[in-house]
Scaffold this motif. Structure first.
Motif, PDB file in Angstrom:
ATOM      1  N   LYS A 342       0.842  -1.194   0.000  1.00  0.00           N
ATOM      2  CA  LYS A 342       0.000   0.000   0.000  1.00  0.00           C
ATOM      3  C   LYS A 342       0.880   1.247   0.000  1.00  0.00           C
ATOM      4  CE  LYS A 342      -4.226  -1.794   0.457  1.00  0.00           C
ATOM      5  NZ  LYS A 342      -3.893  -3.219   0.343  1.00  0.00           N
ATOM      6  N   GLN A 343       0.545   2.190  -0.876  1.00  0.00           N
ATOM      7  CA  GLN A 343       1.226   3.474  -0.881  1.00  0.00           C
ATOM      8  C   GLN A 343       0.374   4.491  -0.125  1.00  0.00           C
ATOM      9  OE1 GLN A 343       2.383   5.114  -4.695  1.00  0.00           O
ATOM     10  NE2 GLN A 343       2.194   7.193  -3.936  1.00  0.00           N
ATOM     11  N   VAL A 344       1.001   5.195   0.800  1.00  0.00           N
ATOM     12  CA  VAL A 344       0.343   6.284   1.512  1.00  0.00           C
ATOM     13  C   VAL A 344       1.080   7.570   1.136  1.00  0.00           C
ATOM     14  CG1 VAL A 344      -0.245   7.270   3.759  1.00  0.00           C
ATOM     15  CG2 VAL A 344      -0.341   4.780   3.415  1.00  0.00           C
ATOM     16  N   GLY A 345       0.412   8.439   0.411  1.00  0.00           N
ATOM     17  CA  GLY A 345       1.045   9.680  -0.014  1.00  0.00           C
ATOM     18  C   GLY A 345       0.947  10.752   1.053  1.00  0.00           C
ATOM     19  N   TYR A 346       2.035  11.466   1.275  1.00  0.00           N
ATOM     20  CA  TYR A 346       1.978  12.643   2.150  1.00  0.00           C
ATOM     21  C   TYR A 346       2.340  13.871   1.322  1.00  0.00           C
ATOM     22  CZ  TYR A 346       7.121  12.208   2.652  1.00  0.00           C
ATOM     23  OH  TYR A 346       8.486  12.127   2.426  1.00  0.00           O
ATOM     24  N   GLN A 347       1.563  14.918   1.480  1.00  0.00           N
ATOM     25  CA  GLN A 347       1.676  16.086   0.628  1.00  0.00           C
ATOM     26  C   GLN A 347       2.809  17.003   1.082  1.00  0.00           C
ATOM     27  OE1 GLN A 347      -0.343  16.580  -2.176  1.00  0.00           O
ATOM     28  NE2 GLN A 347       1.198  18.136  -2.605  1.00  0.00           N
ATOM     29  N   MET A 348       3.715  17.328   0.163  1.00  0.00           N
ATOM     30  CA  MET A 348       4.729  18.349   0.436  1.00  0.00           C
ATOM     31  C   MET A 348       4.070  19.729   0.385  1.00  0.00           C
ATOM     32  SD  MET A 348       7.574  16.452   0.630  1.00  0.00           S
ATOM     33  CE  MET A 348       9.021  17.436   0.263  1.00  0.00           C
ATOM     34  N   ASP A 349       4.630  20.673   1.108  1.00  0.00           N
ATOM     35  CA  ASP A 349       4.056  22.016   1.229  1.00  0.00           C
ATOM     36  C   ASP A 349       4.585  22.921   0.112  1.00  0.00           C
ATOM     37  OD1 ASP A 349       3.057  24.464   1.948  1.00  0.00           O
ATOM     38  OD2 ASP A 349       3.870  24.451   3.987  1.00  0.00           O
ATOM     39  N   VAL A 359       2.532  18.020  10.583  1.00  0.00           N
ATOM     40  CA  VAL A 359       1.109  17.808  10.861  1.00  0.00           C
ATOM     41  C   VAL A 359       0.493  16.919   9.778  1.00  0.00           C
ATOM     42  CG1 VAL A 359      -1.152  18.914  11.104  1.00  0.00           C
ATOM     43  CG2 VAL A 359       0.884  19.990  12.111  1.00  0.00           C
ATOM     44  N   GLU A 360       0.834  17.205   8.519  1.00  0.00           N
ATOM     45  CA  GLU A 360       0.362  16.403   7.396  1.00  0.00           C
ATOM     46  C   GLU A 360       0.851  14.963   7.517  1.00  0.00           C
ATOM     47  OE1 GLU A 360      -0.622  15.090   3.302  1.00  0.00           O
ATOM     48  OE2 GLU A 360      -1.499  16.466   4.760  1.00  0.00           O
ATOM     49  N   LEU A 361       2.118  14.795   7.851  1.00  0.00           N
ATOM     50  CA  LEU A 361       2.682  13.457   7.978  1.00  0.00           C
ATOM     51  C   LEU A 361       2.000  12.664   9.097  1.00  0.00           C
ATOM     52  CD1 LEU A 361       6.516  14.008   7.495  1.00  0.00           C
ATOM     53  CD2 LEU A 361       5.135  12.324   6.303  1.00  0.00           C
ATOM     54  N   THR A 362       1.831  13.297  10.237  1.00  0.00           N
ATOM     55  CA  THR A 362       1.196  12.621  11.372  1.00  0.00           C
ATOM     56  C   THR A 362      -0.222  12.200  11.028  1.00  0.00           C
ATOM     57  OG1 THR A 362       2.536  13.926  12.915  1.00  0.00           O
ATOM     58  CG2 THR A 362       0.578  12.852  13.802  1.00  0.00           C
ATOM     59  N   SER A 363      -0.933  13.080  10.331  1.00  0.00           N
ATOM     60  CA  SER A 363      -2.310  12.783   9.941  1.00  0.00           C
ATOM     61  C   SER A 363      -2.369  11.597   8.992  1.00  0.00           C
ATOM     62  CB  SER A 363      -2.934  14.016   9.285  1.00  0.00           C
ATOM     63  OG  SER A 363      -4.206  13.726   8.767  1.00  0.00           O
ATOM     64  N   ARG A 364      -1.464  11.549   8.005  1.00  0.00           N
ATOM     65  CA  ARG A 364      -1.458  10.455   7.040  1.00  0.00           C
ATOM     66  C   ARG A 364      -1.149   9.112   7.711  1.00  0.00           C
ATOM     67  NH1 ARG A 364      -3.984  12.005   2.307  1.00  0.00           N
ATOM     68  NH2 ARG A 364      -3.301  14.107   1.761  1.00  0.00           N
ATOM     69  N   ILE A 365      -0.223   9.126   8.650  1.00  0.00           N
ATOM     70  CA  ILE A 365       0.124   7.889   9.357  1.00  0.00           C
ATOM     71  C   ILE A 365      -1.071   7.401  10.172  1.00  0.00           C
ATOM     72  CG2 ILE A 365       1.602   6.912  11.158  1.00  0.00           C
ATOM     73  CD1 ILE A 365       3.765   8.976  10.218  1.00  0.00           C
ATOM     74  N   SER A 366      -1.719   8.331  10.878  1.00  0.00           N
ATOM     75  CA  SER A 366      -2.878   7.991  11.700  1.00  0.00           C
ATOM     76  C   SER A 366      -4.019   7.443  10.848  1.00  0.00           C
ATOM     77  CB  SER A 366      -3.334   9.219  12.482  1.00  0.00           C
ATOM     78  OG  SER A 366      -4.500   8.948  13.223  1.00  0.00           O
ATOM     79  N   ASN A 367      -4.302   8.108   9.742  1.00  0.00           N
ATOM     80  CA  ASN A 367      -5.391   7.673   8.858  1.00  0.00           C
ATOM     81  C   ASN A 367      -5.122   6.292   8.285  1.00  0.00           C
ATOM     82  OD1 ASN A 367      -6.707  10.078   9.330  1.00  0.00           O
ATOM     83  ND2 ASN A 367      -6.073  11.030   7.398  1.00  0.00           N
ATOM     84  N   ALA A 368      -3.871   6.049   7.925  1.00  0.00           N
ATOM     85  CA  ALA A 368      -3.521   4.747   7.365  1.00  0.00           C
ATOM     86  C   ALA A 368      -3.779   3.642   8.381  1.00  0.00           C
ATOM     87  CB  ALA A 368      -2.061   4.737   6.915  1.00  0.00           C
ATOM     88  N   ARG A 369      -3.410   3.869   9.603  1.00  0.00           N
ATOM     89  CA  ARG A 369      -3.625   2.859  10.643  1.00  0.00           C
ATOM     90  C   ARG A 369      -5.112   2.644  10.907  1.00  0.00           C
ATOM     91  NH1 ARG A 369       1.528   5.095  13.983  1.00  0.00           N
ATOM     92  NH2 ARG A 369       3.061   3.627  13.135  1.00  0.00           N
ATOM     93  N   GLN A 370      -5.882   3.726  10.895  1.00  0.00           N
ATOM     94  CA  GLN A 370      -7.323   3.600  11.101  1.00  0.00           C
ATOM     95  C   GLN A 370      -7.975   2.776   9.988  1.00  0.00           C
ATOM     96  OE1 GLN A 370      -9.015   7.514  11.592  1.00  0.00           O
ATOM     97  NE2 GLN A 370      -7.714   7.987  13.360  1.00  0.00           N
TER      98      GLN A 370
END
Length: 638
Positions: A342-349, A359-370
């Motif tokens: 699975k690829q989880v993309g995190y958006q560069m600013d 903040v973006e990175l933490t959110s993406r990691i959390s969402n992926a686990r959920q």
């Protein structure tokens, strides 16, 4: 418009029909069972005139104009569809008739080049080959045999492997850098070479891939002389060799020849020649100020093979996820798909120079686990591809702390570390980790480097290395086992790595020429990056962050609504439509931003600045002129 393979497939799938002079070309045909179905026609002989509603315009369709006729519409891949009143044969016309309503969509949706388009067509066309076996309505033996022959061709008659039974992760894998636009560019260049092009330019300007030597960059003399002597060691015994090669070149080649048992035609240790790994370790120590163990180094075929090995090791199940920067370099999405991860993309600013947003990175990691995924690793590309950024030391510190907290292996793609065009220096992830002290002694990092980029751009040599840091010895043994399957990386690439990490130094005979060549190349890259960056920021509806590193710009194009609508009619993503129009009008080949998984609702393209300075000036002016015309053409509300 069509690749030769596409034409071959169309010929296989379609039926040939002839329409006499003056006849209207029907848009429906009768099946064997007596049913009617919609058809598409491709003109392969003769001439068709299309008269248009509310217009005196006449569109002439001939075999060299790849356009589809269907019902009341002329379809062309690179332009909006045109409604016509009648399509009439002006000569005896030979047509290929394709019996499927889905064909045009299959063709337009094929964004990954001829092969993907053909496979889409194959899947779509299967239903049209089914024959009704109802008693009393059965087709003739000839018709049945022909249908069965076509189906056998599609299914791969006599083949063990057909599309349907091979690894579907491979079938679904995509690699945009060599997608539709570059394939079209290659076809156009072939037509130019054959004297069969009617384009308003005499060469394709390839700005789609970081391949410096292919667009005219010259190799570093020292590297090639050392490589030549190591590759042909009998030259070292020639009595006049000292008159041809500098003494330090001869000495270096002798040392390498002694270290490489059996020469460049023999296998080395699976991790690479020990002396070369020792030189890489010395290079890393000098760069970072921290020790490096040659036992943790693996010489690889470019960085790509190292990346593939690490993803192969990390992705153990279908829910294992890897975080990848968006915009991303397509090798990561391609390999993750191939390995069924699975690829989880995190958006560069983008507004902050493509910096990392914790903040973006933490959110993406959390969402992926959920969502039930298991984040295992995070990829960082620094300096950045495709965005041309260079991350700050503090940004990297924050990233390392986050990865340690979240239990992620950090994969540091650092192949552009010499391509920095700003006062902010390059910092390796390894340096940052070591600087943070003993609390990070167990933090796992893999760093990748390559001879393909930097100043030297020796892509074809396929030289590179990866360094494993703080890995469990048992895991490192498994990685070594995987490397051993391929026996070793290519020896010429290893020699190029040795030259890259241990170039001539002041006082050696080759140093003045080496320093002159390297300075000339770097200065030219700097000038071209600055010219391109300045030009892009002055173009209508185009914005671009400063090019601080790597070999690319990734400008945003703010497309008018009319352009977006025209792209939809043409069956293309909007930035692909822009790139195709750019190629068709100027010969400039870039990569549409959609291939890099850009943020939804935004449009970009990636361009290199690798053509020589004179050609780069021409690229900039052609791009500016095209963009002004494109934006004017589609200005205003739809």
């Amino acid at each position: 418009l069509f690749e030769p393979e596409e034409r071959a497939l169309i010929t296989l799938l379609a039926g040939r029909t002839v329409v006499s002079v003056g006849s209207i070309i029907p848009y429906q045909a009768a099946s064997v069972e007596g049913n009617t179905y919609d058809v598409f026609y491709l003109v392969v002989g003769g001439c068709v005139e299309c008269n248009f509603e509310n217009s005196d315009h006449v569109e002439v369709i001939e075999p060299d104009k790849d356009a589809w006729l269907h019902e009341e519409t002329v379809f062309k891949k690179t332009r909006a569809n045109i409604t016509h009143r009648t399509a009439r044969a002006t000569t005896t016309v030979s047509l290929l008739r394709l019996a499927t309503k889905d064909f045009l969509q299959a063709y337009n949706d094929g964004s990954e080049g001829a092969l993907s388009i053909m496979e889409s067509i194959k899947r779509k066309i299967q239903g049209s080959l089914v024959i009704d076996e109802t008693p009393g309505r059965a087709p003739s033996v000839a018709q049945k045999d022909f249908s069965q022959w076509k189906k056998a061709q599609l299914d791969g008659e006599g083949k063990v492997m057909v599309l349907q039974n091979i690894n579907q992760s491979l079938v679904n894998m995509q690699y945009a850098v060599r997608g539709l636009v570059p394939l079209t560019a290659e076809r156009i260049q072939g037509e130019i070479n054959a004297g069969a092009s009617n384009k308003p330019f005499d060469e394709v300007l390839y700005c789609n891939i970081g391949n410096p030597h292919s667009v005219g960059q010259q190799p570093i003399t020292y590297y090639r002389e050392v490589l030549a002597l190591v590759d042909c060691p009998s030259l070292l015994n020639k009595p006049d060799i000292a008159k041809v090669m500098s003494p330090d070149v001869v000495k270096r080649a002798q040392e390498l020849s002694k270290a490489i048992k059996g020469g460049t035609g023999a296998y080395s240790h699976s991790q690479g020649v020990m002396q070369i790994r020792q030189h890489v370790a010395e290079f890393i120590e000098a760069r970072d100020g921290h020790p490096c163990n040659p036992a943790d180094l693996f010489l690889t075929n470019g960085a790509s093979s190292g990346i593939q090995m690490m993803l192969n090791t990390l992705i153990a199940g279908p829910n294992d996820a890897v975080l990848v920067p968006i915009p991303q370099y397509p090798i990561y999405s391609a390999l993750i798909k191939l390995l069924n991860g699975k690829q989880v993309g995190y958006q560069m600013d983008e507004e902050n120079g493509w910096a990392l947003d914790m903040v973006e990175l933490t959110s993406r990691i959390s969402n992926a686990r959920q969502e039930g995924q298991k984040p295992r690793a995070l990829v960082i590309i620094n300096p950045g591809n495709p965005v041309g950024n260079c991350l700050s030391y503090d940004n990297l510190v924050d990233l390392v702390k986050l990865c340690k907290k979240e239990g992620l292996v950090l994969l540091a793609d650092e192949v552009y570390q010499e391509n920095v065009y700003t006062d902010r220096p390059f910092y390796s992830v390894k340096k940052v980790v070591r600087d943070l002290g003993t609390d990070y002694d167990g933090f796992e990092v893999v760093s990748f480097h390559s001879t393909s980029k930097g100043i030297i751009g020796e892509c074809g040599r396929r030289g590179g290395y990866m360094e494993l840091q703080n890995f469990d010895p048992a895991v490192q043994e498994q990685i070594y086992k995987m490397v051993s399957i391929g026996l070793c990386s290519n020896i010429s690439g290893q020699v190029m790595v040795d030259c890259m990490v241990k170039p001539p130094v002041e006082g050696e005979e080759s140093y003045p020429l080496y320093a002159q060549e390297m300075e000339k190349l770097y200065t030219s890259l700097l000038v071209r990056s600055q010219k391109l960056s300045k030009a892009l920021t002055t173009m209508t509806n185009v914005t671009c962050s400063p090019i601080n590193g790597a070999l690319y710009a990734f400008p945003t194009i703010n497309l008018p609504r009319k352009a977006v609508d025209a792209a939809k009619l043409a069956g293309m993503p909007p930035d692909t439509f822009y790139a195709v129009e750019l190629l068709d009008n100027t010969g400039i080949c870039v990569v549409p931003g959609n291939g890099f998984k850009q943020q939804a609702g935004t449009y970009h393209f990636r361009t290199t600045f690798l053509p020589g300075e004179e050609k780069m000036d021409m690229v900039i002016e052609k791009l500016r002129s095209f963009n002004e015309g494109f934006m004017a053409k589609y200005a205003g509300d739809a």
